[in-house]
Design an enzyme around this catalytic site. Structure first.
Site, PDB file in Angstrom:
ATOM      1  N   CYS A   2       0.860  -1.186   0.000  1.00 45.83           N
ATOM      2  CA  CYS A   2       0.000   0.000   0.000  1.00 45.83           C
ATOM      3  C   CYS A   2       0.891   1.230   0.000  1.00 45.83           C
ATOM      4  CB  CYS A   2      -0.851   0.041   1.267  1.00 45.83           C
ATOM      5  SG  CYS A   2      -1.799  -1.465   1.517  1.00 45.83           S
ATOM      6  N   ARG A  27       1.733   1.435  -6.112  1.00 44.28           N
ATOM      7  CA  ARG A  27       1.999   0.555  -4.972  1.00 44.28           C
ATOM      8  C   ARG A  27       0.770  -0.263  -4.565  1.00 44.28           C
ATOM      9  NH1 ARG A  27       6.551   1.948  -1.911  1.00 44.28           N
ATOM     10  NH2 ARG A  27       5.562   1.043  -0.086  1.00 44.28           N
ATOM     11  N   TRP A  74      -3.762  -2.131  -1.283  1.00 42.21           N
ATOM     12  CA  TRP A  74      -3.697  -3.400  -2.019  1.00 42.21           C
ATOM     13  C   TRP A  74      -4.139  -4.434  -0.988  1.00 42.21           C
ATOM     14  CZ3 TRP A  74      -0.081  -7.708  -1.808  1.00 42.21           C
ATOM     15  CH2 TRP A  74      -0.220  -8.595  -2.891  1.00 42.21           C
ATOM     16  N   ASN A 100       0.754   0.290   6.015  1.00 44.15           N
ATOM     17  CA  ASN A 100       1.253  -0.581   4.947  1.00 44.15           C
ATOM     18  C   ASN A 100       1.943  -1.763   5.614  1.00 44.15           C
ATOM     19  OD1 ASN A 100       2.372  -1.678   2.577  1.00 44.15           O
ATOM     20  ND2 ASN A 100       4.212  -0.391   2.773  1.00 44.15           N
ATOM     21  N   GLY A 101       1.567  -2.980   5.231  1.00 43.30           N
ATOM     22  CA  GLY A 101       2.207  -4.159   5.821  1.00 43.30           C
ATOM     23  C   GLY A 101       1.161  -5.123   6.337  1.00 43.30           C
ATOM     24  N   GLU A 463      10.211 -14.550 -19.212  1.00 44.93           N
ATOM     25  CA  GLU A 463       9.956 -13.140 -18.950  1.00 44.93           C
ATOM     26  C   GLU A 463       8.864 -12.608 -19.891  1.00 44.93           C
ATOM     27  OE1 GLU A 463      10.398 -11.112 -16.752  1.00 44.93           O
ATOM     28  OE2 GLU A 463      10.233  -9.132 -17.640  1.00 44.93           O
ATOM     29  N   LYS A 467       5.186 -11.075 -18.836  1.00 41.21           N
ATOM     30  CA  LYS A 467       4.675  -9.760 -19.263  1.00 41.21           C
ATOM     31  C   LYS A 467       3.287  -9.896 -19.878  1.00 41.21           C
ATOM     32  CE  LYS A 467       6.944  -7.941 -17.476  1.00 41.21           C
ATOM     33  NZ  LYS A 467       8.171  -7.924 -16.736  1.00 41.21           N
ATOM     34  N   GLU A 470       0.643 -10.711 -17.130  1.00 34.35           N
ATOM     35  CA  GLU A 470       0.266  -9.662 -16.178  1.00 34.35           C
ATOM     36  C   GLU A 470      -0.333  -8.435 -16.853  1.00 34.35           C
ATOM     37  OE1 GLU A 470       4.746  -7.914 -15.201  1.00 34.35           O
ATOM     38  OE2 GLU A 470       3.242  -7.866 -13.631  1.00 34.35           O
ATOM     39  N   HIS A 486       9.167 -33.309 -24.955  1.00 32.82           N
ATOM     40  CA  HIS A 486       8.872 -34.049 -23.719  1.00 32.82           C
ATOM     41  C   HIS A 486       7.474 -33.733 -23.179  1.00 32.82           C
ATOM     42  CE1 HIS A 486      12.913 -35.612 -23.548  1.00 32.82           C
ATOM     43  NE2 HIS A 486      13.402 -34.383 -23.676  1.00 32.82           N
ATOM     44  N   LYS A 582       3.141  -3.004  -7.443  1.00 33.38           N
ATOM     45  CA  LYS A 582       4.480  -2.885  -7.998  1.00 33.38           C
ATOM     46  C   LYS A 582       5.500  -3.714  -7.228  1.00 33.38           C
ATOM     47  CE  LYS A 582       7.816  -1.341 -10.551  1.00 33.38           C
ATOM     48  NZ  LYS A 582       7.977  -2.004 -11.850  1.00 33.38           N
TER      49      LYS A 582
END
Ligand code: M6R
Length: 587
Positions: A2, A27, A74, A100-101, A463, A467, A470, A486, A582
């Protein structure tokens, strides 16, 4: 994660806070709230949605008062609802708190407070902080004591800012960042320098276990025992221009484009710092590299590059897995942690675990004032500037540049890092986006996408898939090309789309065979390559490079762009993907 912010100064607090929250929205962005204090009266407005939406609805920026706090959330504990949005008030609106936390012992604390008659308005863990502050303020009649006593009761990770009815702003940090901005017109207490960079570049970085009180134009900092603590005022290197979108529609596109400059900035390291880093690394008996998400993909590249060129055997470990793996380290081991933010909880946990065993910590980190940088024996900054888009883009290529610089140094130039050629190649990739934009149009209704690569290109396949997932909410999978037979070959049929990372290097011949196998099953093949091959249905050209280690930097760019254009084509916001934040400061 947050964002939290407090302001006390000469200007009206609300417009400043709302603007700060917009700056820090990356954030966390599921709900937002502001509390201001006007003539001893605490006003709180909060709701679900992004800052601009909630502000339009509740007109937060016109709240009166010169003192206030704000929050973007968040969600972790409790759903995304108006009630769970911060600030949380206590004592009949005498105190309000943003946090935050995660407060790990909130259930016990909540039960205890309810027994005493406290009524909870939300399902969050954070609300216990507000009630504890109130309880201890009533008990001690001292804001300082109420902060100390509250902190001593909290377990977990937190940074919080509280506003008290008498106009005092208090805050504390434990395992989450909290920074004081010292401006001419007042003070800020924020989880990120971006919260106040528009007003001042002078910052005081609080350490774990610091508590602060901003009162009557001065700042006091003390520890959990009430002893004064001295923290210097430092000048923040970032500039305001770095955090504006400028002419771009999205931060993500701006940051992808910035790579032509950010890779140069990553090259520019102080010689002594690289020497110190390499000295510790080359003396190590065992080397482990940890990271999460994109930074883990850098770790995978590092493993190959350090192994092949510097002859250093390295194990790459996802930070979230490290607690199961890094249990028998010693003083001769080295852990290299890679992180953009330097605040990812899983990464910090890996580092703590290693440090407790006497292991040396090296890090590659963008935010050089972060917890990770402080915990490291030596660190190299990627110099990418602020990365606001939730997707890591320019920080990834900067991490790779640093990894290459280290490998080049340790191998006495065997990697062949031709700076000018690489910069030119990146520039070329960025000056022609139309091929990728058109491809995104073609692929926008596909539900799955596969990306294939071998050796150094496999981490790039992972990677690229990350991308696409998300940003565009499309199922995407990175596949090690040699593993196709395989299992994944079973997925190949008409309408399957496979992107193949296929430059002319040691992997080319094997990977082109994979392309034929895929094509033979009726799937569509997109080649990302320095030569056009008949087997490709679509071709994304990349420049030819003399040294194969450098291809990952060039070939990741079309994948970043594809993810971006897919998101735009689907009308979803690439800067703020749903459910993400983020940096992930929770476990
Ligand atoms: O700040 P960090 O590099 O430690 O963050 C690690 C991951 O959370 C991050 O790379 C994440 O996977 C990105 N959103 C990927 O684009």
């Amino acid at each position: 994660m947050c964002s939290i912010i407090g302001y006390k100064g000469k200007d009206f607090a609300a417009p400043i806070l709302v603007n700060s929250l917009k700056r820090m929205e990356y954030r966390g962005y599921d709900s937002v709230g502001v509390a201001t204090l006007d003539e001893g009266k605490l006003l709180v407005r909060k709701g679900t949605g992004k800052v601009a939406e909630v502000n339009n609805k509740l007109d937060m920026s016109h709240m009166s008062g010169h003192i206030g706090i704000g929050h973007t959330r968040w969600a972790t504990h409790g759903g995304v609802t108006d009630k769970n949005a911060h600030p949380h008030a206590a004592g009949d609106n005498k105190i309000a708190v943003v946090h935050n936390g995660i407060i790990e012992n909130y259930k016990e604390l909540k039960a205890e407070l309810i027994k005493e008659g406290y009524i909870f308005a939300s399902e969050t863990d954070s609300e216990v902080i507000a009630h504890l502050l109130h309880r201890y303020y009533i008990e001690t009649e001292s804001i300082k004591q109420s902060l100390i006593k509250t902190c001593k009761r909290l377990q977990g990770a937190y940074a919080f800012v509280a506003v008290f009815q008498d106009g005092t702003i208090g805050g504390a940090r434990y395992e989450e960042p909290l920074i004081i901005g010292v401006a001419k017109e007042g003070y800020f207490v924020s989880s990120d320098v971006l919260g106040f960079l528009e007003h001042t570049d002078k910052a005081i970085f609080l350490d774990n276990g610091d508590i602060t009180i901003v009162d009557n134009d001065k700042v006091e900092i003390f520890d959990f025992e009430g002893n004064p603590v001295n923290r210097p005022i430092t000048q923040v290197a970032w500039e305001l221009g770095d955090i504006d979108k400028g002419k771009y529609a999205h931060h993500t596109l701006k940051e992808i484009d910035e790579q032509k400059l950010s890779i140069i900035r990553a090259y520019n390291q102080e010689e002594e710092k690289i020497d110190e880093f390499c000295k510790i690394l080359s003396a190590a008996k065992n080397v482990y590299i940890v990271g999460s998400g994109t930074s883990y993909h850098s770790a995978l590249v590092a493993k190959h590059v350090l192994g092949r060129y510097a002859k250093i055997r390295v194990e790459a470990i996802m930070s979230s897995e490290s607690k199961y793996i890094l249990s028998s380290l010693d003083k001769d081991s080295v852990v290299i942690a890679i992180s953009q933010s330097g605040e990812t909880a899983d990464v910090l946990d890996s580092v703590r675990l290693a440090k407790n065993q006497g292991t040396k910590i090296l890090s590659i980190v963008n935010v050089t004032t972060s917890s990770l940088a402080r915990m490291s024996d030596s660190f190299l900054g990627t110099n990418s500037g602020p990365e606001i888009g939730v997707a890591a883009t320019k920080s990834f290529t900067a991490q790779l540049i640093i990894i290459y610089s280290i490998a080049d140094k340790l191998s006495e130039g065997k990697l062949g890092l031709d700076k000018e050629k690489l910069i030119h190649a990146v520039d070329r990739m960025l000056s022609n986006k139309s091929t990728v934009e058109r491809l995104a149009q073609e692929l926008k209704n596909h539900k799955d996408l596969y990306i294939l690569g071998r050796f150094l290109h496999y981490p790039i396949a992972l990677e690229g898939a990350l991308k696409v997932k998300e940003l565009a909410y499309v199922h995407a999978e990175g596949i090690a090309a040699g593993e196709l037979k395989h299992g994944p070959l079973a997925l190949m049929e008409k309408n399957t789309v496979v992107m193949i990372l296929n430059p002319h290097d040691s992997t080319f011949n094997d990977t082109i065979s994979n392309a034929h196998e895929i094509k033979a099953r009726g799937a569509t093949v997109v080649g990302i390559s320095d030569s056009k091959e008949d087997v490709y249905d679509y071709w994304i050209p990349i420049p030819a490079l003399s040294e194969e280690a450098l291809y990952p930097i060039v070939e990741v760019i079309p994948l970043q762009l594809l993810a971006y254009y897919l998101a735009v084509g689907k009308n979803v916001d690439p800067d703020y993907p749903r459910n993400l934040a983020k940096s992930v400061t929770v476990r």
